[in-house]
Write a protein that holds these residues in place. Structure first.
Motif, mmCIF file in Angstrom:
data_model
loop_
_atom_site.group_PDB
_atom_site.id
_atom_site.type_symbol
_atom_site.label_atom_id
_atom_site.label_comp_id
_atom_site.label_asym_id
_atom_site.label_seq_id
_atom_site.Cartn_x
_atom_site.Cartn_y
_atom_site.Cartn_z
ATOM 1 N N ARG A 167 0.835 -1.209 0.000
ATOM 2 C CA ARG A 167 0.000 0.000 0.000
ATOM 3 C C ARG A 167 0.869 1.259 0.000
ATOM 4 O O ARG A 167 0.586 2.230 -0.700
ATOM 5 N N LEU A 168 1.923 1.249 0.796
ATOM 6 C CA LEU A 168 2.788 2.414 0.900
ATOM 7 C C LEU A 168 3.596 2.646 -0.381
ATOM 8 O O LEU A 168 3.646 3.764 -0.896
ATOM 9 N N VAL A 169 4.232 1.597 -0.872
ATOM 10 C CA VAL A 169 5.078 1.741 -2.055
ATOM 11 C C VAL A 169 4.278 2.237 -3.251
ATOM 12 O O VAL A 169 4.750 3.058 -4.041
ATOM 13 N N GLN A 170 3.053 1.764 -3.385
ATOM 14 C CA GLN A 170 2.225 2.194 -4.512
ATOM 15 C C GLN A 170 1.846 3.666 -4.414
ATOM 16 O O GLN A 170 1.610 4.315 -5.425
ATOM 17 N N LEU A 171 1.786 4.195 -3.196
ATOM 18 C CA LEU A 171 1.435 5.602 -3.017
ATOM 19 C C LEU A 171 2.647 6.524 -3.063
ATOM 20 O O LEU A 171 2.619 7.558 -3.729
ATOM 21 N N VAL A 172 3.693 6.170 -2.356
ATOM 22 C CA VAL A 172 4.812 7.111 -2.177
ATOM 23 C C VAL A 172 6.140 6.612 -2.731
ATOM 24 O O VAL A 172 7.121 7.359 -2.738
ATOM 25 N N THR A 215 10.617 6.658 -0.146
ATOM 26 C CA THR A 215 9.872 7.320 0.921
ATOM 27 C C THR A 215 9.342 6.311 1.928
ATOM 28 O O THR A 215 9.276 6.592 3.128
ATOM 29 N N THR A 216 8.978 5.117 1.447
ATOM 30 C CA THR A 216 8.545 4.060 2.359
ATOM 31 C C THR A 216 9.662 3.724 3.337
ATOM 32 O O THR A 216 9.448 3.626 4.555
ATOM 33 N N LYS A 217 10.879 3.599 2.808
ATOM 34 C CA LYS A 217 12.023 3.291 3.675
ATOM 35 C C LYS A 217 12.350 4.465 4.602
ATOM 36 O O LYS A 217 12.734 4.265 5.762
ATOM 37 N N ASP A 218 12.160 5.678 4.101
ATOM 38 C CA ASP A 218 12.376 6.858 4.933
ATOM 39 C C ASP A 218 11.453 6.825 6.145
ATOM 40 O O ASP A 218 11.872 7.054 7.289
ATOM 41 N N LEU A 219 10.186 6.528 5.919
ATOM 42 C CA LEU A 219 9.211 6.465 7.006
ATOM 43 C C LEU A 219 9.626 5.457 8.073
ATOM 44 O O LEU A 219 9.527 5.721 9.273
ATOM 45 N N VAL A 220 10.082 4.292 7.619
ATOM 46 C CA VAL A 220 10.430 3.218 8.558
ATOM 47 C C VAL A 220 11.796 3.462 9.194
ATOM 48 O O VAL A 220 11.968 3.316 10.417
ATOM 49 N N GLY A 259 0.877 12.368 -1.431
ATOM 50 C CA GLY A 259 -0.283 11.569 -1.830
ATOM 51 C C GLY A 259 -0.843 10.706 -0.721
ATOM 52 O O GLY A 259 -1.778 9.934 -0.948
ATOM 53 N N LEU A 260 -0.276 10.830 0.479
ATOM 54 C CA LEU A 260 -0.844 10.089 1.610
ATOM 55 C C LEU A 260 -2.202 10.673 1.998
ATOM 56 O O LEU A 260 -3.061 9.975 2.528
ATOM 57 N N SER A 284 -2.469 -7.496 -8.570
ATOM 58 C CA SER A 284 -1.651 -8.137 -9.603
ATOM 59 C C SER A 284 -0.164 -7.838 -9.441
ATOM 60 O O SER A 284 0.681 -8.482 -10.060
ATOM 61 N N VAL A 285 0.157 -6.853 -8.602
ATOM 62 C CA VAL A 285 1.556 -6.510 -8.368
ATOM 63 C C VAL A 285 2.215 -7.611 -7.549
ATOM 64 O O VAL A 285 1.664 -8.050 -6.540
ATOM 65 N N PRO A 286 3.399 -8.096 -7.973
ATOM 66 C CA PRO A 286 4.066 -9.168 -7.217
ATOM 67 C C PRO A 286 4.345 -8.752 -5.779
ATOM 68 O O PRO A 286 4.534 -7.571 -5.473
ATOM 69 N N LYS A 287 4.334 -9.714 -4.882
ATOM 70 C CA LYS A 287 4.635 -9.426 -3.487
ATOM 71 C C LYS A 287 6.042 -8.860 -3.363
ATOM 72 O O LYS A 287 6.966 -9.294 -4.042
ATOM 73 N N LEU A 288 6.178 -7.896 -2.474
ATOM 74 C CA LEU A 288 7.438 -7.180 -2.365
ATOM 75 C C LEU A 288 8.506 -7.990 -1.638
ATOM 76 O O LEU A 288 9.690 -7.847 -1.893
#
Length: 264
Positions: free
Chosen positions: A156-161, A165-170, A185-186, A228-232
């Motif tokens: 959900r995060l990667v598709q939005l930001v 940025t996902t790694k930045d958040l974590v 876009g959050l 349909s997006v492969p699991k990360l």
């Protein structure tokens, strides 16, 4: 307006349900804990979300927190009192609740005033549209607790930001303020806190006035694209053993966690 209040383990821990003019409104109310959700509250939230569909007049679901918080996510103090196995089960149950809301056949609007943290952010991301006030803050301080992101949350995060940025958040555990979250876009809409409820109702009625068949078809098509997006990454465990225990203990004791270095 029809109002239904589901009382939980305490008078000040409730899931409040209202219906008005085609809108179903769910309010998370646990002010003494920044609206953090207990296991019981996660269960009730899923049940009430499905009950929204019992009334065909409900065209839109609005999800919000009471006061100046959306939700701080899951109750970490509750996790500190159970085994790792029980904690993993609780995470799986939590994701089922979030997915239930995400896959409702009617549009969902998340209204964010104040912090949406951890699982609270994931709950907000499960909504189709997010409206925030200038007091909104969004973040995932999971690194402080030894928790990782499950596949769906990361997706959900990667598709939005995006990945960075996902790694930045974590990696930093910082909270994105409202304007930054809006630019990323959050948040879809950013309004003044004093106008939040009025805007929420106006947006809800606007969406409710659209063709239900059109909205459902688009919602299903978008979800199919997402699915349909492969699991990360592979692996179902949403937390990291000893780090999770230490992170929870540090949270409860209000101290800095002392994590061990990852073995080579």
């Amino acid at each position: 307006m029809q109002v239904r209040t589901t009382r939980l383990e305490a008078e000040d821990a409730k899931i409040i349900y209202q219906e008005t003019a085609g809108l179903a409104i769910i309010t998370i109310h646990r002010p003494q804990a920044k609206n953090a959700l207990t296991a019981n509250m996660w269960d009730q939230l899923a049940k009430i979300a499905l009950q929204v569909l019992d009334n065909p007049k409900n065209k839109v679901l609005i999800l919000r927190g009471s006061g100046e918080n959306f939700t701080a996510g899951s109750d970490i103090k509750e996790f500190n009192a159970i085994s790792l196995e029980k904690a993993e089960e609780a995470f799986v149950h939590m994701e089922k609740t979030i997915s239930t809301i995400e896959r409702l056949p009617i549009p969902t609007i998340g209204v964010i005033n104040g912090p949406a943290m951890g699982a609270g952010l994931e709950l907000a991301l499960a909504c189709d549209i997010r409206i925030g006030s200038e007091k909104a803050k969004l973040g995932i301080p999971v690194g402080k607790l030894g928790i990782t992101l499950n596949n769906k949350f990361a997706q959900r995060l990667v598709q939005l930001v995006g990945p960075s940025t996902t790694k930045d958040l974590v990696f930093t555990g910082r909270m994105f303020k409202a304007e930054e979250a809006f630019k990323l876009g959050l948040l879809n809409y950013l309004v003044a806190e004093k106008d939040l409820n009025k805007y929420m109702i106006r947006m809800g009625k606007l969406v409710a006035g659209m063709s239900p068949q059109s909205l459902l078809a688009v919602k299903q098509s978008v979800q199919e694209c997402v699915d349909s997006v492969p699991k990360l990454w592979q692996g179902s465990t949403p937390f990291v053993g000893a780090d999770f225990s230490e992170g929870c203990a540090a949270f409860v004791e209000k101290r800095q966690p002392h994590f061990k270095r990852q073995p080579k």
